[in-house]
Write a protein that holds these residues in place. Structure first.
Motif, PDB file in Angstrom:
ATOM      1  N   PRO A   1       0.941  -1.297  -0.131  1.00 49.43           N
ATOM      2  CA  PRO A   1       0.089   0.093  -0.141  1.00 49.43           C
ATOM      3  C   PRO A   1       0.732   1.418  -0.041  1.00 49.43           C
ATOM      4  O   PRO A   1       0.343   2.349  -0.291  1.00 49.43           O
ATOM      5  CB  PRO A   1      -0.817  -0.073   1.135  1.00 49.43           C
ATOM      6  CG  PRO A   1      -0.113  -1.043   1.988  1.00 49.43           C
ATOM      7  CD  PRO A   1       0.746  -1.939   1.243  1.00 49.43           C
TER       8      PRO A   1
ATOM      9  N   GLN B   1      -4.411   2.455   5.214  1.00 53.82           N
ATOM     10  CA  GLN B   1      -3.025   1.662   4.722  1.00 53.82           C
ATOM     11  C   GLN B   1      -2.465   0.724   5.618  1.00 53.82           C
ATOM     12  O   GLN B   1      -2.141  -0.340   5.072  1.00 53.82           O
ATOM     13  CB  GLN B   1      -1.659   2.893   4.795  1.00 53.82           C
ATOM     14  CG  GLN B   1      -1.968   3.838   3.815  1.00 53.82           C
ATOM     15  CD  GLN B   1      -1.770   3.383   2.304  1.00 53.82           C
ATOM     16  OE1 GLN B   1      -2.571   2.783   1.573  1.00 53.82           O
ATOM     17  NE2 GLN B   1      -0.788   3.971   1.597  1.00 53.82           N
TER      18      GLN B   1
ATOM     19  N   SER C   1      -5.024  -2.332   4.895  1.00 51.66           N
ATOM     20  CA  SER C   1      -4.680  -2.945   3.557  1.00 51.66           C
ATOM     21  C   SER C   1      -3.627  -3.866   3.506  1.00 51.66           C
ATOM     22  O   SER C   1      -3.741  -4.987   2.647  1.00 51.66           O
ATOM     23  CB  SER C   1      -4.603  -1.738   2.527  1.00 51.66           C
ATOM     24  OG  SER C   1      -4.173  -2.099   1.385  1.00 51.66           O
TER      25      SER C   1
ATOM     26  N   ASP D   1      -7.065  -4.074  -1.665  1.00 46.31           N
ATOM     27  CA  ASP D   1      -6.634  -3.005  -2.399  1.00 46.31           C
ATOM     28  C   ASP D   1      -6.996  -1.597  -1.586  1.00 46.31           C
ATOM     29  O   ASP D   1      -8.021  -1.558  -1.236  1.00 46.31           O
ATOM     30  CB  ASP D   1      -7.312  -2.805  -3.743  1.00 46.31           C
ATOM     31  CG  ASP D   1      -6.537  -1.797  -4.699  1.00 46.31           C
ATOM     32  OD1 ASP D   1      -6.356  -0.631  -4.273  1.00 46.31           O
ATOM     33  OD2 ASP D   1      -5.672  -2.400  -5.708  1.00 46.31           O
ATOM     34  N   HIS D   2      -6.172  -0.674  -1.227  1.00 50.12           N
ATOM     35  CA  HIS D   2      -6.531   0.316  -0.521  1.00 50.12           C
ATOM     36  C   HIS D   2      -7.545   1.283  -1.318  1.00 50.12           C
ATOM     37  O   HIS D   2      -8.180   2.150  -0.694  1.00 50.12           O
ATOM     38  CB  HIS D   2      -5.135   1.047   0.008  1.00 50.12           C
ATOM     39  CG  HIS D   2      -4.094   1.478  -1.221  1.00 50.12           C
ATOM     40  ND1 HIS D   2      -2.957   2.028  -1.000  1.00 50.12           N
ATOM     41  CD2 HIS D   2      -4.295   1.148  -2.437  1.00 50.12           C
ATOM     42  CE1 HIS D   2      -2.393   2.066  -2.042  1.00 50.12           C
ATOM     43  NE2 HIS D   2      -3.103   1.629  -3.115  1.00 50.12           N
TER      44      HIS D   2
ATOM     45  N   ILE E   1     -11.008  -0.027  -0.545  1.00 47.56           N
ATOM     46  CA  ILE E   1     -11.224   0.364   0.880  1.00 47.56           C
ATOM     47  C   ILE E   1     -11.762   1.867   0.987  1.00 47.56           C
ATOM     48  O   ILE E   1     -12.922   2.227   1.591  1.00 47.56           O
ATOM     49  CB  ILE E   1     -10.137   0.253   1.949  1.00 47.56           C
ATOM     50  CG1 ILE E   1      -9.674  -1.072   2.100  1.00 47.56           C
ATOM     51  CG2 ILE E   1     -10.508   0.696   3.223  1.00 47.56           C
ATOM     52  CD1 ILE E   1      -8.523  -1.480   2.781  1.00 47.56           C
TER      53      ILE E   1
ATOM     54  N   THR F   1     -13.423  -3.395   6.865  1.00 54.01           N
ATOM     55  CA  THR F   1     -12.513  -4.311   5.828  1.00 54.01           C
ATOM     56  C   THR F   1     -12.410  -5.757   6.134  1.00 54.01           C
ATOM     57  O   THR F   1     -12.391  -6.353   5.240  1.00 54.01           O
ATOM     58  CB  THR F   1     -11.174  -3.714   5.909  1.00 54.01           C
ATOM     59  OG1 THR F   1     -11.110  -2.147   5.682  1.00 54.01           O
ATOM     60  CG2 THR F   1     -10.195  -4.300   5.096  1.00 54.01           C
TER      61      THR F   1
END
Length: 353
Positions: free
Chosen positions: A146, A216, A219, A225-226, A229, A283
């Motif tokens: 990330p 970050q 992730s 994948d940041h 999110i 997440t």
């Protein structure tokens, strides 16, 4: 008839003007006998022949201002007792009461704040990761660090395209903007969204930094994948940790940044920790068993199907991701547009804003 002891007008009753007369009973005049003598320095009348006694010869004696002043000059008014007026008392005591209320409110606020901050904020960091390889090939998950914030096609376009139907109808991950550009394009949204949506004070600069750090952090651990999110955070709360909770018909409460399933709410006494917990809930799933992006990517593979599952809890049998499925019809189309650069342009989704 023997003359009665002298009586004097003391000013207690309506003053006499000029030679106009007023009548006062002996009983009324008796009240101020001592006062008048003391005021004039006149001793008690020794007998009926005292000149002052001519005013006490009848039960109701006509007295005039001239009669009285001719004896010893104008009588002074009865002295007023020292003290505050009722109005002044109301103002003084009212102000004192208001000040006391303010002081109590400040003290209570400080106590609550200190207590709130002193209470520990407990949550356990999750190690949940995406394992479905399809999610990596379709872009919802990644093995890239990330820290690479320049991934993607750049800033993209602030425009809205209405996407509908199955997942393959939505833009591929190769069309997504970079995390850096997506973040910078939406920075003003993070700064103003709380007040704009009546969620309380806007985010401080530190809170905004905490949100980025949390994205970050989670992730890196979850392999989501940041950008995905970030897009979901913008879709769910426009980046406001104080966003109000929604409650489903079954009683599930969805609070905060990612409106997660019975997840964590914002805690001002532990701002950074609660923000990290909210991003983790959305997440990687909640402690109560609510699915996050990890679980939905593992189940569906496609990031767009995962978005539909996250919003609705399931994919409709038709596979049409533009169906509301008990939630928001435009949800998946909105997420896709955020991933390709949409920020302020008018939505073209039917029923969208």
């Amino acid at each position: 008839m023997a003359a009665k002891p002298g009586r004097y007008y003391s000013g207690q009753y309506s003053p006499l003007v000029g030679n106009s007369a007023a009548f006062y009973s002996n009983n009324e005049l008796d009240q101020y006998d001592d006062h008048a003598r003391k005021a004039y320095g006149v001793p008690a009348p020794p007998g009926d022949d005292h000149p002052l006694n001519q005013y006490g010869s009848q039960d109701r004696q006509q007295l005039t201002y001239d009669n009285l002043t001719s004896l010893k000059g104008p009588l002074p008014q009865r002295p007023h007792k020292a003290g505050w007026s009722r109005r002044r008392k109301c103002v003084v005591f009212g102000s004192a009461a208001l000040l006391l209320v303010i002081i109590i409110a400040i003290v209570v606020g400080v106590v609550v704040s200190v207590t709130h901050r002193s209470q520990p904020f407990n949550f356990t960091l999750s190690n949940a990761q995406v394992t479905n390889q399809t999610a990596f090939s379709l872009g919802g998950a990644t093995h890239n660090s990330p820290n690479d914030t320049t991934d993607g096609v750049g800033v993209g376009a602030d425009a809205y395209t209405y996407y509908q139907g199955v997942a393959s109808n939505f833009p591929p991950a190769s069309a997504w903007v970079s995390f850096e550009d997506m973040w910078n394009s939406n920075l003003q949204v993070f700064k103003t969204s709380c007040k704009a949506n009546n969620h309380g004070p806007n985010n401080s600069d530190q809170m905004i930094q905490d949100i980025m750090d949390a994205i970050q952090n989670r992730s890196s651990v979850s392999l989501v994948d940041h950008r995905f999110i970030l897009a979901v955070i913008l879709q769910e709360s426009q980046g406001c940790p104080r966003a109000g909770s929604t409650t489903s018909a079954s009683g599930v409460v969805n609070p905060g940044l990612m409106q997660s399933h019975n997840g964590t709410s914002y805690n001002s006494g532990h701002s950074a920790d609660s923000i990290l917990a909210m991003v983790q809930d959305g997440t990687q799933g909640t402690a109560s068993g609510g699915d996050g992006l990890v679980q939905n990517l593992d189940m569906y593979g496609s990031p767009y199907s995962a978005a539909r599952g996250y919003n609705s809890g399931y994919i409709p049998k038709s596979g049409d991701l533009s169906e509301a499925a008990g939630a928001t019809a435009c949800y998946v189309s909105d997420v896709a547009n955020r991933l390709t650069g949409w920020v302020y342009a008018a939505s073209k989704c039917p029923g969208g804003t």
